[in-house]
Design a protein around this motif. Sequence first.
Motif, short mmCIF file in Angstrom:
data_model
loop_
_atom_site.label_atom_id
_atom_site.label_comp_id
_atom_site.label_asym_id
_atom_site.label_seq_id
_atom_site.Cartn_x
_atom_site.Cartn_y
_atom_site.Cartn_z
N GLY A 15 0.78 -1.23 0.00
CA GLY A 15 0.00 0.00 0.00
C GLY A 15 0.81 1.27 0.00
O GLY A 15 0.33 2.31 -0.41
N SER A 16 2.05 1.22 0.49
CA SER A 16 2.91 2.41 0.44
C SER A 16 3.45 2.58 -0.97
O SER A 16 3.78 1.60 -1.64
N LYS A 17 3.51 3.83 -1.41
CA LYS A 17 4.06 4.14 -2.73
C LYS A 17 5.31 4.97 -2.54
O LYS A 17 5.37 5.83 -1.68
N TYR A 18 6.31 4.70 -3.39
CA TYR A 18 7.59 5.39 -3.34
C TYR A 18 7.88 6.06 -4.67
O TYR A 18 7.73 5.44 -5.72
N ALA A 19 8.30 7.32 -4.59
CA ALA A 19 8.74 8.06 -5.76
C ALA A 19 10.16 8.54 -5.50
O ALA A 19 10.60 8.62 -4.34
N VAL A 20 10.87 8.87 -6.56
CA VAL A 20 12.23 9.40 -6.40
C VAL A 20 12.41 10.59 -7.33
O VAL A 20 11.89 10.61 -8.44
N SER A 21 13.12 11.58 -6.82
CA SER A 21 13.41 12.81 -7.55
C SER A 21 14.83 13.24 -7.22
O SER A 21 15.42 12.76 -6.26
N GLY A 22 15.35 14.19 -7.98
CA GLY A 22 16.67 14.71 -7.67
C GLY A 22 17.05 15.85 -8.58
O GLY A 22 16.34 16.16 -9.55
N ALA A 23 18.17 16.48 -8.24
CA ALA A 23 18.67 17.60 -9.03
C ALA A 23 20.11 17.90 -8.64
O ALA A 23 20.53 17.62 -7.52
N PRO A 24 20.86 18.51 -9.57
CA PRO A 24 22.19 18.99 -9.21
C PRO A 24 22.06 20.16 -8.23
O PRO A 24 21.19 21.01 -8.40
#
Length: 122
Positions: A15-24
């Motif tokens: 049921g838990s959802k994971y997203a990933v993001s990033g930037a310099p």
Amino acid sequence: MTGLVRLGVVLSDRGSKYAVSGAPVRSRAEIDAVLGALKSERSYARATHNTWAALLDTGGLKADDGEGGAGMVILRMLERAGLDGHVVIVTRWYGGKKLGGDRFRRVQDAVRAYFDHLGIPS
């Protein structure tokens, strides 16, 4: 925010959802700007956790955002990959069931998805 990459939801577990993001990034102020840009999107602002880490010239920075120990997991992965000058944010929307130690594996899986996107071996 220029350079912010949102991969969106990369995995789900009980049921838990994971997203990933990033930037310099080059400074804490730039990290804060990236987090602000990410959280300007309502779904990210309402997430249970936006855990992050970055390696800068001044050293490693991290924040668990209530997901105890997860920032260190991200930081160690950045160190092993040699990804300096970059912030990686793992977002979790809690699904109602505790994951125990598996939550760290899900954080690792999300960071690996980001590394894959950048073409960095994990």
